[in-house]
Scaffold this motif. Sequence first.
Motif, short mmCIF file in Angstrom:
data_model
loop_
_atom_site.label_atom_id
_atom_site.label_comp_id
_atom_site.label_asym_id
_atom_site.label_seq_id
_atom_site.Cartn_x
_atom_site.Cartn_y
_atom_site.Cartn_z
N GLY A 34 0.42 1.03 -8.00
CA GLY A 34 0.99 0.42 -7.17
C GLY A 34 1.23 -0.29 -5.79
O GLY A 34 1.98 -0.92 -5.63
N GLU A 35 2.16 1.40 -5.19
CA GLU A 35 1.87 1.08 -3.61
C GLU A 35 1.74 0.41 -3.08
O GLU A 35 1.90 -0.74 -2.22
N TRP A 36 0.13 0.77 -3.81
CA TRP A 36 -0.44 0.42 -2.39
C TRP A 36 -1.28 -1.81 -3.04
O TRP A 36 -1.07 -2.41 -2.22
N ALA A 37 -0.90 -2.19 -3.67
CA ALA A 37 -1.18 -3.25 -4.86
C ALA A 37 0.51 -3.75 -3.78
O ALA A 37 0.21 -5.05 -3.96
N ALA A 38 1.32 -2.99 -3.58
CA ALA A 38 2.68 -3.82 -3.76
C ALA A 38 2.69 -4.36 -1.19
O ALA A 38 3.33 -4.94 -1.28
N GLU A 39 1.57 -3.76 -1.07
CA GLU A 39 1.43 -3.29 0.47
C GLU A 39 2.26 -2.64 0.97
O GLU A 39 2.53 -2.74 1.58
N ASP A 40 2.88 -1.86 -0.01
CA ASP A 40 3.52 -0.48 0.86
C ASP A 40 2.85 0.54 1.20
O ASP A 40 3.39 1.42 1.77
N ARG A 41 1.86 0.81 1.44
CA ARG A 41 0.97 1.72 1.27
C ARG A 41 0.01 0.79 2.49
O ARG A 41 -1.04 -0.12 1.78
#
Length: 75
Positions: A34-41
């Motif tokens: 989810g963090e990758w998908a939200a571009e948080d990572r």
Amino acid sequence: MEVKCPICAKQVVWAPTSEYRPFCSKKCQLIDLGEWAAEDRKIAGKPAEDGRPTEFDVEEIEAMLAQQSDDFFKH
């Protein structure tokens, strides 16, 4: 060998029997996704020489994924 889960820092055995490695659980694995998908990572990359982001060829990426074995998508 043991590593820390990148989400909760719990110790995880790094072995083929560890289904979610490097994560401790499916929950942590999904939080990370989810963090990758939200571009948080993000993985830092070298910027294009002209300063614009690199464009991706979606068809080329899909062709590369189609060549992968079914096991590739299980982990």
